[in-house]
Design a protein around this motif. Structure first.
Motif, PDB file in Angstrom:
ATOM      1  N   UNK A  38       5.099 -12.104  -4.488  1.00  0.00           N
ATOM      2  CA  UNK A  38       6.226 -11.932  -3.568  1.00  0.00           C
ATOM      3  C   UNK A  38       7.170 -10.838  -4.057  1.00  0.00           C
ATOM      4  N   UNK A  39       7.454 -10.800  -5.366  1.00  0.00           N
ATOM      5  CA  UNK A  39       8.305  -9.738  -5.912  1.00  0.00           C
ATOM      6  C   UNK A  39       7.675  -8.364  -5.684  1.00  0.00           C
ATOM      7  N   UNK A  40       6.370  -8.260  -5.950  1.00  0.00           N
ATOM      8  CA  UNK A  40       5.669  -6.985  -5.762  1.00  0.00           C
ATOM      9  C   UNK A  40       5.740  -6.521  -4.316  1.00  0.00           C
ATOM     10  N   UNK A  41       5.484  -7.424  -3.381  1.00  0.00           N
ATOM     11  CA  UNK A  41       5.517  -7.058  -1.970  1.00  0.00           C
ATOM     12  C   UNK A  41       6.933  -6.691  -1.525  1.00  0.00           C
ATOM     13  N   UNK A  42       7.916  -7.401  -2.029  1.00  0.00           N
ATOM     14  CA  UNK A  42       9.305  -7.095  -1.710  1.00  0.00           C
ATOM     15  C   UNK A  42       9.667  -5.691  -2.194  1.00  0.00           C
ATOM     16  N   UNK A  43       9.193  -5.333  -3.383  1.00  0.00           N
ATOM     17  CA  UNK A  43       9.443  -3.982  -3.905  1.00  0.00           C
ATOM     18  C   UNK A  43       8.751  -2.921  -3.061  1.00  0.00           C
ATOM     19  N   UNK A  44       7.529  -3.187  -2.639  1.00  0.00           N
ATOM     20  CA  UNK A  44       6.808  -2.246  -1.780  1.00  0.00           C
ATOM     21  C   UNK A  44       7.568  -2.052  -0.475  1.00  0.00           C
ATOM     22  N   UNK A  45       8.056  -3.131   0.094  1.00  0.00           N
ATOM     23  CA  UNK A  45       8.813  -3.037   1.342  1.00  0.00           C
ATOM     24  C   UNK A  45      10.075  -2.205   1.151  1.00  0.00           C
ATOM     25  N   UNK A  46      10.782  -2.460   0.048  1.00  0.00           N
ATOM     26  CA  UNK A  46      12.019  -1.715  -0.214  1.00  0.00           C
ATOM     27  C   UNK A  46      11.737  -0.225  -0.391  1.00  0.00           C
ATOM     28  N   UNK A  47      10.615   0.108  -0.989  1.00  0.00           N
ATOM     29  CA  UNK A  47      10.245   1.508  -1.172  1.00  0.00           C
ATOM     30  C   UNK A  47       9.825   2.133   0.157  1.00  0.00           C
ATOM     31  N   UNK A  48       8.993   1.414   0.924  1.00  0.00           N
ATOM     32  CA  UNK A  48       8.446   1.961   2.170  1.00  0.00           C
ATOM     33  C   UNK A  48       9.476   2.007   3.303  1.00  0.00           C
ATOM     34  N   UNK A  49      10.380   1.052   3.334  1.00  0.00           N
ATOM     35  CA  UNK A  49      11.384   0.970   4.397  1.00  0.00           C
ATOM     36  C   UNK A  49      12.774   0.800   3.788  1.00  0.00           C
ATOM     37  N   UNK A  50      13.302   1.829   3.121  1.00  0.00           N
ATOM     38  CA  UNK A  50      14.583   1.670   2.412  1.00  0.00           C
ATOM     39  C   UNK A  50      15.771   1.403   3.331  1.00  0.00           C
ATOM     40  N   UNK A  51      15.709   1.876   4.549  1.00  0.00           N
ATOM     41  CA  UNK A  51      16.841   1.702   5.467  1.00  0.00           C
ATOM     42  C   UNK A  51      16.866   0.335   6.131  1.00  0.00           C
ATOM     43  N   UNK A  52      15.704  -0.224   6.364  1.00  0.00           N
ATOM     44  CA  UNK A  52      15.602  -1.488   7.106  1.00  0.00           C
ATOM     45  C   UNK A  52      14.432  -2.287   6.534  1.00  0.00           C
ATOM     46  N   UNK A  53      14.617  -2.821   5.344  1.00  0.00           N
ATOM     47  CA  UNK A  53      13.540  -3.464   4.589  1.00  0.00           C
ATOM     48  C   UNK A  53      13.123  -4.783   5.226  1.00  0.00           C
ATOM     49  N   UNK A  54      11.843  -4.911   5.601  1.00  0.00           N
ATOM     50  CA  UNK A  54      11.366  -6.177   6.173  1.00  0.00           C
ATOM     51  C   UNK A  54      11.229  -7.254   5.102  1.00  0.00           C
ATOM     52  N   UNK A  55      11.330  -8.494   5.534  1.00  0.00           N
ATOM     53  CA  UNK A  55      11.104  -9.623   4.644  1.00  0.00           C
ATOM     54  C   UNK A  55       9.616  -9.858   4.440  1.00  0.00           C
ATOM     55  N   UNK A  56       9.311 -10.808   3.578  1.00  0.00           N
ATOM     56  CA  UNK A  56       7.930 -11.163   3.248  1.00  0.00           C
ATOM     57  C   UNK A  56       7.701 -12.618   3.642  1.00  0.00           C
TER      58      UNK A  56
END
Length: 125
Positions: A38-56
């Motif tokens: 979950x932490x890894x996926x959250x980091x990927x989301x934050x990197x890929x969508x920095x303006x509007x980060x999706x949840x996991x």
């Protein structure tokens, strides 16, 4: 957080594996624990969508021998939560009604609660 991306999670060869069936992310995530995944996926989301980060969100694809048990557990947990909510609502109503006729200590004895708890229930909402 605008939306949530759902991952199907399996346990393969001693590791948790995530796959995104809807295609928002490609490839698979692999980790030794669900919290790490979950932490890894959250980091990927934050990197890929920095303006509007999706949840996991995780949906587990479990082996048949445990999937039924997990489903039964969630069903019973849901029932227990509903019963607990109903019992709490009744406790307030009963405490208020009984203390209109009896003392808080006597009401507490009838309800099997402490005097302090009966007082809390009586003055709540």
């Amino acid at each position: 957080m605008s939306k949530t991306i759902t991952y199907v999670i399996t346990y393969e060869h001693g590791r948790w594996v995530s796959r995104c069936p809807t295609g928002e992310t490609e490839g698979v995530g692999v980790a030794g624990s669900l919290s790490q995944l979950e932490r890894d996926l959250t980091e990927v989301h934050a990197w890929a969508w920095p303006e509007d980060t999706p949840g996991v969100k995780f949906v587990f694809d479990l082996p048949e021998e445990v999937a039924g048990m997990v489903a039964e557990y969630y069903h019973e947990k849901e029932l227990a939560e509903a019963h607990t909510k109903r019992a709490a609502e009744l406790a307030v109503r009963v405490a208020k009604t009984l203390t209109d006729h009896w003392s808080e200590p006597d009401t507490a004895r009838v309800m099997g609660l402490s005097k302090q708890r009966v007082h809390q229930l009586k003055v709540s909402a």
